[in-house]
Enzyme design. Structure first.
Site, short mmCIF file in Angstrom:
data_model
loop_
_atom_site.label_atom_id
_atom_site.label_comp_id
_atom_site.label_asym_id
_atom_site.label_seq_id
_atom_site.Cartn_x
_atom_site.Cartn_y
_atom_site.Cartn_z
N LYS A 88 1.05 -0.54 15.18
CA LYS A 88 2.41 -0.65 15.67
C LYS A 88 2.69 -1.90 16.51
O LYS A 88 3.85 -2.18 16.83
CB LYS A 88 2.77 0.60 16.51
CG LYS A 88 2.89 1.86 15.71
CD LYS A 88 4.00 1.76 14.70
CE LYS A 88 3.93 2.86 13.66
NZ LYS A 88 4.20 2.40 12.31
N HIS A 141 0.83 -1.20 0.00
CA HIS A 141 0.00 0.00 0.00
C HIS A 141 0.87 1.25 0.00
O HIS A 141 1.78 1.39 0.82
CB HIS A 141 -0.92 0.01 1.22
CG HIS A 141 -2.10 -0.90 1.09
ND1 HIS A 141 -3.22 -0.80 1.87
CD2 HIS A 141 -2.34 -1.92 0.23
CE1 HIS A 141 -4.10 -1.71 1.53
NE2 HIS A 141 -3.59 -2.41 0.53
N PRO A 196 -4.25 -0.45 18.77
CA PRO A 196 -3.98 -0.84 17.38
C PRO A 196 -4.16 0.28 16.37
O PRO A 196 -3.90 0.07 15.18
CB PRO A 196 -5.00 -1.97 17.14
CG PRO A 196 -6.10 -1.70 18.12
CD PRO A 196 -5.45 -1.10 19.32
N TYR A 213 -9.35 4.96 7.87
CA TYR A 213 -9.64 5.20 9.28
C TYR A 213 -10.66 6.33 9.35
O TYR A 213 -10.50 7.35 8.66
CB TYR A 213 -8.39 5.66 10.02
CG TYR A 213 -7.27 4.66 10.13
CD1 TYR A 213 -7.05 3.94 11.30
CD2 TYR A 213 -6.38 4.45 9.06
CE1 TYR A 213 -6.00 3.03 11.41
CE2 TYR A 213 -5.33 3.55 9.17
CZ TYR A 213 -5.15 2.85 10.35
OH TYR A 213 -4.10 1.97 10.45
N TYR A 221 4.07 6.14 10.29
CA TYR A 221 3.24 5.02 9.86
C TYR A 221 4.06 3.98 9.10
O TYR A 221 3.89 2.76 9.31
CB TYR A 221 2.08 5.52 8.99
CG TYR A 221 0.95 4.52 8.85
CD1 TYR A 221 -0.08 4.46 9.78
CD2 TYR A 221 0.89 3.65 7.76
CE1 TYR A 221 -1.12 3.56 9.66
CE2 TYR A 221 -0.15 2.74 7.62
CZ TYR A 221 -1.15 2.70 8.58
OH TYR A 221 -2.18 1.79 8.45
#
Length: 391
Positions: free
Chosen positions: A297, A72, A293, A201, A385
């Site tokens: 990580k 991604h 979550p 998200y 990220y």
């Protein structure tokens, strides 16, 4: 029995350490209280940092990841009706993440260990870690009613938050930091195509949601729920209705529903134990820290610990130097706290807190608007990220 490193726990942390040590000719035995099938049945994270992928490549267990994992280049954040794309690749000079479930990582590591004929003891009961503050640590356990003992040079505590290793440390020798969040995540796994190609998200009036996936035909969805909720209270229909009500209209129209393969509720907490070394015993992964979550990580920080610990053991056996083991805790904790900060920040941005005031809601909204307006802020998010570099 005698080994160089006794690894407690056959989850991904313990298995990865065992595989890396094997590649360097260092003998290790893994002791696990559950069965192999139980370990494989745990449904966990699915987003791997680029540095975690590189570590699995080093361990020689990345063939299936490379063929089946989904690379991604970015992900989306939605706040109410507003939508922001985070271009990970563009913001980090080409870095990406790979979607590949923790269950699959565990399976690959198990298969590699079995193929190499390495010893993993499943179903070990009453495990004890002994004399780890001396140069002659031992592990004692029962199997099929018989007591067994393993002498070793080091013990690696990879046995999770509820494991015996951290619990065996004298209270005066360890300090624990914790934050418990006032909500959980209700997760559903289904053999349905993802609602879109990249993760999204979302923060919506009814709460957080996450649309993720394990493959092009298997989806993993989450919604924020009360800690008082029970899985049995959530039928598949109720879950799909709640998720659809939180999604932006164009995604709600794309949502394909189907029977759940698994449903579970996970509480959210931040937790760190300091230090991570106690004589000749080390803590790694969930034994030493937990992250919510939201920032993806958990597995990645566990891999980070294993990288530092494996290098320390390579140095001890290959160069007869204790420098690496002496600095393991310091190095690992520095990266852990950065992961904790990022996961906390993502959680604060994306969840509806039950005790939020009007001021809190305005600050949360303004945080999203600032992120949407600032490339620099997006770059900070992106570099965290995809995974910070190892020190």
């Amino acid at each position: 029995m005698r080994t160089q490193v006794a690894i407690i726990g056959a989850g991904p942390s313990g298995l990865l350490l065992g595989q890396l040590l094997h590649k360097q000719g260092i003998d290790a035995v893994i002791i696990e209280r559950q069965t192999g099938d139980y370990v494989l049945g745990r449904i966990r994270a699915g987003v791997l940092e680029q540095v975690a992928v590189e570590l699995l490549e080093e361990a020689g267990v990345a063939d299936r990841l490379k063929s089946e994992g989904l690379v991604h280049d970015g992900f989306d954040i939605a706040f109410d009706a507003d939508h922001l794309h985070i271009d990970l690749k563009g913001l980090t000079n080409g870095k990406t993440v790979t979607v590949y479930g923790q269950t699959e990582v565990t399976r690959d590591l198990m298969d590699a260990r079995q193929k190499a004929g390495l010893q993993t003891i499943y179903g070990a009961q009453d495990v004890e870690v002994l004399d780890f503050d001396t140069n002659t640590p031992k592990v004692r356990y029962k199997l099929n009613g018989q007591t067994h003992e393993i002498s070793c040079d080091f013990i690696a505590g990879c046995d999770g938050y509820h494991g015996v290793c951290r619990a065996s440390v004298p209270e005066k020798s360890i300090k624990e930091y914790e934050r418990v969040y006032p909500f959980g995540w209700l997760g559903l796994l289904s053999d349905t195509p993802p609602v879109q190609e990249e993760l999204i998200y979302g923060n919506q009036e009814q709460g957080f949601y996450l649309c993720s996936m394990r493959s092009a035909q298997r989806s993993r969805y989450y919604i924020q729920c009360s800690l008082a909720d029970k899985v049995e209270e959530w039928s598949d229909d109720r879950f799909w209705t709640a998720l659809k009500g939180r999604l932006p209209e164009h995604l709600a129209n794309n949502l394909v529903t189907g029977p759940s393969l698994e449903k579970s509720i996970a509480p959210l907490r931040s937790f760190v134990a300091e230090p991570l070394r106690f004589g000749r015993m080390f803590l790694a992964g969930d034994a030493g820290h937990i992250v919510p979550p939201t920032g993806a990580k958990g597995l990645n920080l566990a891999a980070s610990d294993i990288r530092y610990l494996s290098r320390a053991l390579f140095e001890f056996y290959g160069e007869k130097s204790e420098a690496g083991i002496n600095h393991y805790s310091q190095k690992a904790l520095a990266r852990i706290w950065k992961g904790e900060r990022f996961s906390w920040w993502m959680s604060m941005l994306l969840h509806r807190f039950p005790d939020n005031s009007g001021f809190d809601n305005k600050i949360q909204r303004t945080e999203f608007e600032y992120l949407a307006s600032s490339e620099h802020a997006q770059r900070v998010l992106a570099e965290n990220y995809v995974g910070l570099s190892y020190a």
